[in-house]
Scaffold this active site. Structure first.
Site, PDB file in Angstrom:
ATOM      1  N   GLU A 168     -19.219  10.464  22.520  1.00 57.41           N
ATOM      2  CA  GLU A 168     -17.878  11.072  22.762  1.00 57.41           C
ATOM      3  C   GLU A 168     -17.184  10.386  20.804  1.00 57.41           C
ATOM      4  OE1 GLU A 168     -15.327  12.029  25.688  1.00 57.41           O
ATOM      5  OE2 GLU A 168     -17.166  12.240  27.059  1.00 57.41           O
ATOM      6  N   HIS A 175     -12.853  -4.889   3.944  1.00 51.12           N
ATOM      7  CA  HIS A 175     -11.025  -5.085   4.232  1.00 51.12           C
ATOM      8  C   HIS A 175     -10.685  -4.208   5.439  1.00 51.12           C
ATOM      9  CE1 HIS A 175      -7.245  -3.699   2.042  1.00 51.12           C
ATOM     10  NE2 HIS A 175      -7.180  -4.716   3.024  1.00 51.12           N
ATOM     11  N   HIS A 232      -6.875  -3.643  10.179  1.00 52.91           N
ATOM     12  CA  HIS A 232      -7.872  -4.599  10.057  1.00 52.91           C
ATOM     13  C   HIS A 232      -8.316  -4.966  10.760  1.00 52.91           C
ATOM     14  CE1 HIS A 232      -5.472  -6.824   6.106  1.00 52.91           C
ATOM     15  NE2 HIS A 232      -6.057  -5.384   6.610  1.00 52.91           N
ATOM     16  N   GLU A 277       0.825  -0.692  -0.485  1.00 56.53           N
ATOM     17  CA  GLU A 277       0.305   0.016   0.168  1.00 56.53           C
ATOM     18  C   GLU A 277       1.118   1.321   0.131  1.00 56.53           C
ATOM     19  OE1 GLU A 277      -3.153  -0.456  -0.212  1.00 56.53           O
ATOM     20  OE2 GLU A 277      -3.445  -2.166   0.387  1.00 56.53           O
ATOM     21  N   HIS A 333      -2.831   2.151   8.117  1.00 53.10           N
ATOM     22  CA  HIS A 333      -4.353   0.826   7.550  1.00 53.10           C
ATOM     23  C   HIS A 333      -4.705  -0.365   8.611  1.00 53.10           C
ATOM     24  CE1 HIS A 333      -6.636  -1.796   5.522  1.00 53.10           C
ATOM     25  NE2 HIS A 333      -5.003  -2.401   5.586  1.00 53.10           N
TER      26      HIS A 333
HETATM   27  P1  13P Z   1       1.352  -5.486   2.422  1.00 58.21           P
HETATM   28  O1  13P Z   1       1.851  -6.685   3.456  1.00 58.21           O
HETATM   29  O2  13P Z   1       1.682  -5.552   1.502  1.00 58.21           O
HETATM   30  O3  13P Z   1       1.307  -4.269   3.830  1.00 58.21           O
HETATM   31  O4  13P Z   1      -0.030  -5.519   2.810  1.00 58.21           O
HETATM   32  C1  13P Z   1      -1.269  -5.751   3.850  1.00 58.21           C
HETATM   33  C2  13P Z   1      -1.976  -5.323   3.659  1.00 58.21           C
HETATM   34  O5  13P Z   1      -3.552  -5.211   4.390  1.00 58.21           O
HETATM   35  C3  13P Z   1      -3.187  -3.980   2.790  1.00 58.21           C
HETATM   36  O6  13P Z   1      -4.071  -3.750   2.345  1.00 58.21           O
HETATM   37 ZN    ZN Z   2      -5.570  -4.434   4.106  1.00 60.02          ZN
END
Ligand code: 13P
Ligand code: ZN
Length: 274
Positions: free
Chosen positions: A169, A210, A141, A115, A139
């Site tokens: 809040e 995602h 998950h 990313e 980012h």
């Molecule tokens: P990377 O290991 O390449 O950072 O990918 C993980 C991910 O969550 C891609 O959206």
């Molecule tokens: Zn990801």
């Protein structure tokens, strides 16, 4: 000075550890980057390699010319950042045109996150809208965010209102609301482009089925944004399940949301209030 002695590197590793402990980083899921300031770069530049191969960016980032970023490696597990820093993350340098990057330190055995271009595009947007204040792009998950994205339409009005109204809040943490994107291919130029466009108006962007991406001024702010959105999603899901799958009935009203904003001197996104 060694790279590992930098305060920003300590903060980077701490976020990786905290976020893993919260269950947001299965396997190599998620990635983190930090735009280093000149002082930090100067302090550790003696450790940098100048021999890495320059790799062209698909989307050049002229406003990031000469910048250095801490970033997690592709395929690397964030939980290992503290045990094996140089394998798990590293420093990427952008060339003087903002057209290519190379590894300056670490990222042993892997390139930067897939990313990378999404992170760089988000920094470019952040420079335009926050005058350089945003140093972190993150980012994650998060399970409740992903679960909710299988129930709600990919629509920022629906998401923001649901999250503002289940926890008083939430609106203090994200008064501008949150952006939401439909499903897209991870690491794709389309995802990078769509994310940086939404990041113009929002600090948080949900990636349907995602996870989530945020831009922030500090590691604390990045962690706090993700934590608050994830917690609000969890509360919404729990309340809805406890109510037989129906929307919960007793929520913070629009009038109450305005009262909170008035009390804390915040300007909420009026487009999302009734
Ligand atoms: P990377 O290991 O390449 O950072 O990918 C993980 C991910 O969550 C891609 O959206
Ligand atoms: Zn990801």
């Amino acid at each position: 000075m060694s790279v590992l002695d930098l305060e920003c590197v300590k903060g980077f590793i701490r976020l990786c550890e905290d976020a893993f402990a919260h269950g947001w980083h299965e396997a190599n899921g998620g990635n983190l980057s930090y735009r280093m300031d000149e002082e930090d770069v100067d302090a550790c530049s003696a450790c940098f390699s100048r021999e890495g191969t320059w790799i062209s960016l698909e989307h050049p980032a002229p406003s990031l010319a000469g910048a250095h970023f801490l970033i997690t490696g592709s395929g690397k597990y964030l939980r290992n950042a503290v045990l094996d820093p140089a394998q798990t993350f590293g420093i990427v340098e952008v060339d003087n045109l903002g057209a290519a990057w190379r590894v300056a330190w670490g990222l042993e055995g892997a390139g930067p996150s897939s990313e990378l271009e999404t992170h760089l595009a988000t920094y470019e947007t952040a420079l335009q809208v926050s005058d350089g204040a945003n140093r972190v792009v993150y980012h994650a998950h998060c399970p409740n965010i992903i679960a909710l994205s299988t129930l709600l339409p990919a629509d920022m009005n629906t998401w923001t209102r649901a999250l503002w109204k289940v926890m008083t809040e939430s609106i203090i943490v994200f008064p501008q609301g949150i952006g939401v994107l439909p499903w897209m291919i991870p690491g794709s130029p389309e995802l990078a482009q769509a994310t940086c466009e939404l990041m113009r108006a929002y600090k948080v962007c949900v990636w349907t089925q995602h996870g989530v991406m945020v831009r922030a001024a500090s590691f604390d702010e990045a962690f706090g944004l993700v934590h608050t959105v994830e917690k609000s999603c969890g509360i919404y899901l729990q309340a809805r399940a406890a109510n037989g799958g129906e929307d919960p009935q007793f929520l913070v009203s629009d009038e109450q949301l305005r009262l909170v904003c008035a009390r804390y001197g915040l300007t909420p996104n009026e487009d999302l209030l009734c």
